[in-house]
Motif scaffolding. Structure first.
Motif, PDB file in Angstrom:
ATOM      1  N   GLY A  36     -21.424   9.877 -41.419  1.00 16.73           N
ATOM      2  CA  GLY A  36     -22.608  10.588 -41.884  1.00 16.73           C
ATOM      3  C   GLY A  36     -23.032  11.698 -40.944  1.00 16.73           C
ATOM      4  N   LYS A  37     -24.250  12.151 -41.129  1.00 17.10           N
ATOM      5  CA  LYS A  37     -24.772  13.284 -40.367  1.00 17.10           C
ATOM      6  C   LYS A  37     -25.636  12.810 -39.197  1.00 17.10           C
ATOM      7  CE  LYS A  37     -24.945  16.282 -44.470  1.00 17.10           C
ATOM      8  NZ  LYS A  37     -25.837  17.131 -45.318  1.00 17.10           N
ATOM      9  N   SER A  38     -26.016  13.765 -38.353  1.00 15.79           N
ATOM     10  CA  SER A  38     -26.960  13.460 -37.282  1.00 15.79           C
ATOM     11  C   SER A  38     -28.275  12.996 -37.905  1.00 15.79           C
ATOM     12  CB  SER A  38     -27.195  14.688 -36.406  1.00 15.79           C
ATOM     13  OG  SER A  38     -27.847  15.712 -37.149  1.00 15.79           O
ATOM     14  N   VAL A  39     -29.073  12.276 -37.120  1.00 11.21           N
ATOM     15  CA  VAL A  39     -30.215  11.568 -37.693  1.00 11.21           C
ATOM     16  C   VAL A  39     -31.223  12.492 -38.360  1.00 11.21           C
ATOM     17  CG1 VAL A  39     -31.546  11.528 -35.520  1.00 11.21           C
ATOM     18  CG2 VAL A  39     -31.881   9.733 -37.238  1.00 11.21           C
ATOM     19  N   ARG A  40     -31.433  13.704 -37.818  1.00  5.44           N
ATOM     20  CA  ARG A  40     -32.412  14.601 -38.431  1.00  5.44           C
ATOM     21  C   ARG A  40     -31.882  15.178 -39.746  1.00  5.44           C
ATOM     22  NH1 ARG A  40     -37.249  15.610 -35.958  1.00  5.44           N
ATOM     23  NH2 ARG A  40     -36.896  14.634 -33.955  1.00  5.44           N
ATOM     24  N   GLU A  41     -30.629  15.590 -39.773  1.00  2.00           N
ATOM     25  CA  GLU A  41     -30.035  16.075 -41.020  1.00  2.00           C
ATOM     26  C   GLU A  41     -29.976  14.961 -42.053  1.00  2.00           C
ATOM     27  OE1 GLU A  41     -26.715  19.242 -40.426  1.00  2.00           O
ATOM     28  OE2 GLU A  41     -26.433  17.707 -38.881  1.00  2.00           O
ATOM     29  N   ARG A  42     -29.628  13.787 -41.579  1.00  2.56           N
ATOM     30  CA  ARG A  42     -29.559  12.632 -42.468  1.00  2.56           C
ATOM     31  C   ARG A  42     -30.914  12.349 -43.110  1.00  2.56           C
ATOM     32  NH1 ARG A  42     -29.426   6.537 -40.118  1.00  2.56           N
ATOM     33  NH2 ARG A  42     -29.219   5.429 -42.097  1.00  2.56           N
ATOM     34  N   THR A  43     -31.983  12.491 -42.338  1.00  2.45           N
ATOM     35  CA  THR A  43     -33.326  12.245 -42.864  1.00  2.45           C
ATOM     36  C   THR A  43     -33.609  13.133 -44.074  1.00  2.45           C
ATOM     37  OG1 THR A  43     -34.137  11.558 -40.682  1.00  2.45           O
ATOM     38  CG2 THR A  43     -35.783  12.255 -42.295  1.00  2.45           C
ATOM     39  N   GLN A  44     -33.163  14.377 -44.015  1.00  2.00           N
ATOM     40  CA  GLN A  44     -33.355  15.274 -45.151  1.00  2.00           C
ATOM     41  C   GLN A  44     -32.606  14.780 -46.385  1.00  2.00           C
ATOM     42  OE1 GLN A  44     -35.577  17.823 -45.055  1.00  2.00           O
ATOM     43  NE2 GLN A  44     -36.006  16.979 -43.014  1.00  2.00           N
ATOM     44  N   ASP A  45     -31.410  14.254 -46.184  1.00  2.00           N
ATOM     45  CA  ASP A  45     -30.640  13.718 -47.316  1.00  2.00           C
ATOM     46  C   ASP A  45     -31.306  12.478 -47.906  1.00  2.00           C
ATOM     47  OD1 ASP A  45     -28.632  15.668 -47.199  1.00  2.00           O
ATOM     48  OD2 ASP A  45     -27.546  14.571 -45.648  1.00  2.00           O
ATOM     49  N   VAL A  46     -31.862  11.631 -47.039  1.00  2.00           N
ATOM     50  CA  VAL A  46     -32.570  10.445 -47.521  1.00  2.00           C
ATOM     51  C   VAL A  46     -33.756  10.853 -48.388  1.00  2.00           C
ATOM     52  CG1 VAL A  46     -34.010   8.500 -46.796  1.00  2.00           C
ATOM     53  CG2 VAL A  46     -31.828   8.937 -45.642  1.00  2.00           C
ATOM     54  N   TRP A  47     -34.544  11.827 -47.910  1.00  2.00           N
ATOM     55  CA  TRP A  47     -35.696  12.289 -48.679  1.00  2.00           C
ATOM     56  C   TRP A  47     -35.250  12.946 -49.989  1.00  2.00           C
ATOM     57  CZ3 TRP A  47     -40.417  10.754 -48.303  1.00  2.00           C
ATOM     58  CH2 TRP A  47     -40.914  10.297 -47.068  1.00  2.00           C
ATOM     59  N   SER A  48     -34.079  13.520 -49.994  1.00  2.00           N
ATOM     60  CA  SER A  48     -33.580  14.156 -51.217  1.00  2.00           C
ATOM     61  C   SER A  48     -33.381  13.117 -52.326  1.00  2.00           C
ATOM     62  CB  SER A  48     -32.269  14.888 -50.933  1.00  2.00           C
ATOM     63  OG  SER A  48     -31.793  15.550 -52.086  1.00  2.00           O
ATOM     64  N   LEU A  49     -32.906  11.923 -51.953  1.00  2.00           N
ATOM     65  CA  LEU A  49     -32.786  10.856 -52.951  1.00  2.00           C
ATOM     66  C   LEU A  49     -34.166  10.354 -53.353  1.00  2.00           C
ATOM     67  CD1 LEU A  49     -31.263   8.753 -54.635  1.00  2.00           C
ATOM     68  CD2 LEU A  49     -31.167   7.305 -52.587  1.00  2.00           C
ATOM     69  N   TRP A  50     -35.014  10.117 -52.385  1.00  2.00           N
ATOM     70  CA  TRP A  50     -36.318   9.526 -52.677  1.00  2.00           C
ATOM     71  C   TRP A  50     -37.209  10.452 -53.497  1.00  2.00           C
ATOM     72  CZ3 TRP A  50     -37.779   7.241 -47.195  1.00  2.00           C
ATOM     73  CH2 TRP A  50     -36.874   6.207 -46.879  1.00  2.00           C
ATOM     74  N   ARG A  51     -37.094  11.765 -53.261  1.00  2.00           N
ATOM     75  CA  ARG A  51     -37.988  12.708 -53.933  1.00  2.00           C
ATOM     76  C   ARG A  51     -37.356  13.388 -55.138  1.00  2.00           C
ATOM     77  NH1 ARG A  51     -40.349  15.680 -48.451  1.00  2.00           N
ATOM     78  NH2 ARG A  51     -41.901  14.079 -47.898  1.00  2.00           N
ATOM     79  N   GLU A  52     -36.029  13.615 -55.064  1.00  6.22           N
ATOM     80  CA  GLU A  52     -35.388  14.434 -56.092  1.00  6.22           C
ATOM     81  C   GLU A  52     -34.230  13.745 -56.805  1.00  6.22           C
ATOM     82  OE1 GLU A  52     -34.202  17.906 -53.964  1.00  6.22           O
ATOM     83  OE2 GLU A  52     -36.235  18.398 -53.313  1.00  6.22           O
ATOM     84  N   ARG A  53     -33.951  12.472 -56.434  1.00  2.85           N
ATOM     85  CA  ARG A  53     -32.887  11.684 -57.076  1.00  2.85           C
ATOM     86  C   ARG A  53     -31.489  12.226 -56.799  1.00  2.85           C
ATOM     87  NH1 ARG A  53     -35.969   8.613 -60.898  1.00  2.85           N
ATOM     88  NH2 ARG A  53     -37.974   9.618 -61.299  1.00  2.85           N
ATOM     89  N   HIS A  54     -31.333  12.933 -55.680  1.00  2.00           N
ATOM     90  CA  HIS A  54     -30.018  13.457 -55.311  1.00  2.00           C
ATOM     91  C   HIS A  54     -29.423  12.572 -54.213  1.00  2.00           C
ATOM     92  CE1 HIS A  54     -31.478  17.708 -56.635  1.00  2.00           C
ATOM     93  NE2 HIS A  54     -31.097  16.962 -57.651  1.00  2.00           N
ATOM     94  N   LEU A  55     -28.303  11.917 -54.496  1.00  3.80           N
ATOM     95  CA  LEU A  55     -27.663  11.019 -53.540  1.00  3.80           C
ATOM     96  C   LEU A  55     -26.480  11.700 -52.872  1.00  3.80           C
ATOM     97  CD1 LEU A  55     -27.154   8.162 -52.275  1.00  3.80           C
ATOM     98  CD2 LEU A  55     -25.636   7.742 -54.237  1.00  3.80           C
TER      99      LEU A  55
END
Length: 551
Positions: free
Chosen positions: A128-147
């Motif tokens: 996976g990505k570094s923790v800060r970049e990863r956080t953006q991806d996590v929020w993308s699923l939670w807010r926009e349904r993009h996994l």
């Protein structure tokens, strides 16, 4: 330094009262006390409803020997033990290859940090990505349904524990002082100092992000290398009967093959004679690759269930009574277990006070739940997994990876029940117990994002699990009044409580039939939580270092 135990004070005592209590316990005047620090602080809830704080302290006095002689028959004053963690070896001047660590969850980070401190300059690979970049991806699923299947709650720097409660308490025994060392490392990386002494320490998700970054920088300073978006797709193997597996019925152990490196998704190979496998419990493609390579894997029990949400204030009142809301005590938690008539055990798992239920899938077309809290634990709901223990006999197959297949089946069913859009299926507890579908929320608003679909959860798990949970919830009501409240919310499904496999290893932490491969942490079936996984990583690093020195 002396260790003083069982110092009890009122919940809202002043700092001066703690000093006075130390002086009374030791029977010395103020000038003879040179200093002290808190080693542990817990609390004792009395039947009267009062709560006392209970301290263990390390104290420094002027004449330690004389005081010990005078108090030799006392049970609460002893010499403070030496709790220094000592790395066992140092790297040779010119090692042939650098050890490789796969994964940057707690296990991989602390395995890498230990190897780096011993001078072995590990190469650490993270899919996976570094923790800060990863956080953006996590929020993308939670807010926009993009996994993003490679960067989510399960995969990326920090591991699955980054998006949980950051709980640091554990039941493992540790005579080598690994836990003390890693807690100090957390504090040095920015965690609150109180984790060194409170009975149930936690860091919280937001703080964990910064802590993980600082641990990464320490590894880099010590000569380690960390590569993100570097998924391992194969291991390079030399010699040995890699196809022969040891059966449960016995038979000759195959001659061990040996690891010679790893292959990345882009085709690059990295030579290595020592590979630490710290991939976490959700690296299903890695487990399949290892199975194809002949690595000995066994099915292992795990648990399945739902997340349950209550108002945090209800839990606070049940657990703390008139002291609910006291800032010293914080948000209350609970730990519950019930032995059902059908032989199943139902228990609370990963309880998150003042937190939220989170989307934790790592695969498209599947829904998985988990719990998370920030350090403040000040969200309105408490949540916990309510899960049922299952064994390989429930998996429907004798294949070593059959538990993974069951997880995937349940997660896919949850995706469909939720509306096939990453909503989670949800039901009010009262409706679940009555066997009818829910059509909307009551007083408890579900915290899961991107959202929930109200339904009937009776088809979300096997019948034996549904029956067990329906029996357990009213039983838990007897321990926590309000637990079975009609408007409490169940959200499905919780399937990743632990790895459904164990990658067998010997007493030297090495795979039983693959030399140089070191299965470690939750993904290998040898840990369950941040602390136990990190300690396992440190112990595996010690074993790797010893092996390198010997060869």
């Amino acid at each position: 330094m002396l260790r003083l135990t069982e110092v009890r004070l009122g919940l809202n005592h002043r700092e001066t009262e703690l000093k006075a209590a130390i002086l009374r316990a030791l029977g010395i005047p103020g000038p003879e006390l040179l200093g002290w620090h808190i080693r542990r602080r817990g609390y004792d809830a009395r039947k009267s409803g009062e709560i006392l704080l209970v301290y263990t302290l390390d104290v420094e006095v002027k004449d330690e020997a004389a005081l010990l002689e005078r108090l030799q028959h006392g049970h609460h004053v002893t010499l403070a033990p030496d709790e220094t963690y000592r790395y066992p070896v140092r790297a040779p001047a010119n090692p042939k290859t650098r050890p490789v660590v796969i994964g940057t969850g707690p296990c991989g980070i602390f395995a890498g940090l230990a190897l780096a401190r011993m001078g072995f300059r590990p190469v650490i690979l993270e899919r996976g990505k570094s923790v800060r970049e990863r956080t953006q991806d996590v929020w993308s699923l939670w807010r926009e349904r993009h996994l993003n299947p490679e960067s989510n709650v399960q995969f990326g720097e920090g591991g699955a524990g980054t998006f949980s409660d950051g709980k640091l308490h554990t039941g493992i025994k540790d005579r080598g002082h690994h836990i003390r060392q890693l807690l100090k490392d957390f504090v040095d990386a920015g965690a609150p100092a109180e984790i060194l002494y409170i009975s149930k320490p936690h860091i919280g998700t937001l703080r964990l992000v910064k802590v993980v970054e600082q641990l990464r920088e320490k590894i880099l300073e010590l000569g380690g290398e960390i590569r993100f978006e570097s998924r391992v797709t194969d291991i390079l193997v030399e010699d040995g009967d890699v196809q022969g597996r040891t059966s449960a019925a016995g038979g000759r152990m195959p001659r061990a093959a040996a690891v010679r490196g790893v292959t990345l998704a882009g085709g690059e190979t990295i030579a290595a004679d020592h590979v630490v496998l710290a991939v976490g419990h959700s690296a299903r493609d890695t487990f399949e690759m290892l199975y194809r390579r002949g690595v000995h894997i066994e099915p292992k029990p795990f648990s399945i269930g739902f997340r349950i949400e209550h108002p945090q204030h209800l839990i606070d009142v049940c657990r703390l009574g008139k002291h609910a809301g006291n800032p010293v005590l914080g948000a209350a938690d609970y730990k519950l277990v019930h032995h059902c008539r059908n032989g199943r055990d139902v228990y609370s798992f990963c309880m998150c006070p003042g937190g939220q239920v989170v989307a934790a899938t790592s695969e498209a077309g599947r829904v998985v739940t988990n719990g998370m809290s920030h350090y403040s634990r000040n969200e309105r709901n408490a949540n916990a997994g309510i899960v049922v223990g299952i064994t390989p006999a429930d998996f429907g197959s004798h294949h070593p990876l059959a538990g993974i297949g069951l997880q995937q089946q349940l997660e896919q069913q949850a995706y469909v029940l939720g509306g096939s859009n990453y909503n989670a299926p949800a039901q009010l507890v009262g409706d679940f117990l009555a066997g009818r579908a829910s059509t909307g929320p009551g007083s408890v608003i579900p915290s899961y994002t991107p959202g929930v679909t109200w339904t009937d959860l009776s088809t979300a798990l096997p019948d034996y699990a549904i029956a067990a949970i329906r029996e357990a919830i009213p039983a838990f009501e007897k321990q926590l009044k309000g637990f079975a409240m009609h408007d409490a919310v169940l959200t499905g499904v919780e399937t990743r409580t632990s790895a459904p496999i164990r990658i067998a290893r010997n007493e030297n932490f090495e795979s039983v039939n693959m030399q140089g491969l070191y299965p470690a942490g939750e993904g290998a079936g040898f840990a369950g939580g941040i602390i136990s996984a990190a300690v396992d990583g440190m112990k595996v690093a010690e074993a790797v270092a010893q092996k390198i020195i010997q060869t």
